[in-house]
Write a protein that holds these residues in place. Structure first.
Motif, PDB file in Angstrom:
ATOM      1  N   ASP A 185       0.829  -1.200   0.000  1.00 46.41           N
ATOM      2  CA  ASP A 185       0.000   0.000   0.000  1.00 46.41           C
ATOM      3  C   ASP A 185       0.866   1.254   0.000  1.00 46.41           C
ATOM      4  OD1 ASP A 185      -2.550  -1.251   0.137  1.00 46.41           O
ATOM      5  OD2 ASP A 185      -2.248  -1.633   2.273  1.00 46.41           O
ATOM      6  N   ASP A 229      -3.154   4.808   2.349  1.00 45.97           N
ATOM      7  CA  ASP A 229      -4.039   3.714   1.940  1.00 45.97           C
ATOM      8  C   ASP A 229      -3.633   2.430   2.673  1.00 45.97           C
ATOM      9  OD1 ASP A 229      -5.930   2.241   0.596  1.00 45.97           O
ATOM     10  OD2 ASP A 229      -4.609   1.807  -1.079  1.00 45.97           O
ATOM     11  N   SER A 230      -4.597   1.623   3.059  1.00 48.23           N
ATOM     12  CA  SER A 230      -4.315   0.352   3.737  1.00 48.23           C
ATOM     13  C   SER A 230      -5.175  -0.770   3.160  1.00 48.23           C
ATOM     14  CB  SER A 230      -4.562   0.479   5.248  1.00 48.23           C
ATOM     15  OG  SER A 230      -5.914   0.841   5.502  1.00 48.23           O
TER      16      SER A 230
END
Length: 216
Positions: free
Chosen positions: A85, A89-90
């Motif tokens: 990522d 963002d994950s």
């Protein structure tokens, strides 16, 4: 004056070349057309930090230190298809919860090797007992100021799916760097299987006592 034959001239030229080539005179090699190809920089994949990458960029060296998207390392048996990522963002870190180990549960002999891999690569931080008290922390007296994750004894990590652990070991998480250059994909799964086996053993050991307390 006798005439010199062409063979004599050739012999003299050869001797001259040999004398010049054997001398200790240093010569400037000149410009190299593509120095990055002539003199490669031996950077391990995943091994360069963001700070090091920025320092290289200031020198005009743009090195991503990550494999080309969609490629698989030669000899790789169990590819991990989720990419890293880009913060914040994950998405893939969360998606990794659904990834299951491609290797069968290790037997007693394989667990010995898995334990060795853990102790060599992880024990210095997470401790021999997986309690987050390795030599780098040493109860707060070590050189590392923050306590590493308690892999056995902390519900957060005991409930963490193996796939999410694998993501963290592959790409790094928080202060922990990537171990993709130190451990193969199979070895990373072996280490996680070892951690899960220790977590399961701790849970099994605690269950009888808990059950007895509940009956009272």
């Amino acid at each position: 004056m006798p005439k010199m034959s062409i063979h004599t001239y050739a012999l003299g030229a050869l001797l001259g070349i040999l004398l010049v080539s054997c001398s200790d005179v240093r010569r400037e090699p000149g410009r190299v057309y593509m120095p990055d190809m002539a003199y490669s920089r031996a950077f391990e994949t995943y091994s360069v930090t963001e700070e090091e990458r920025a320092a290289l960029a200031k020198q005009g060296i743009y090195f991503s230190n990550t494999p080309v998207t969609g490629t698989i390392k030669r000899g790789e048996v169990f590819p991990f298809l989720l990419t890293q990522d880009i913060a914040p963002d994950s998405t893939n870190y969360v998606a990794a919860k659904q990834v299951t180990s491609p290797i069968p549960p290790p037997d007693s002999i394989q667990l010995v090797e898995a334990e060795r891999l853990y102790l060599v690569n992880c024990g210095i931080c997470h401790g021999q007992q997986l309690d987050g008290n390795g030599p780098l922390f040493r109860g707060g007296d070590g050189p590392y100021p923050s306590k590493p994750a308690t892999l056995v004894g902390d519900p957060k990590y005991e409930s963490m799916p193996a796939g999410q652990m694998f993501y963290s070991v592959t790409y790094g998480k928080n202060k922990m760097g990537s171990y993709a250059s130190q451990l193969s994909t199979e070895q990373r799964w072996m280490v996680i299987a070892y951690i899960k086996s220790k977590q399961a053993a701790k849970t099994a050991a605690a269950t009888p006592a808990d059950s007895g307390a509940a009956k009272k």
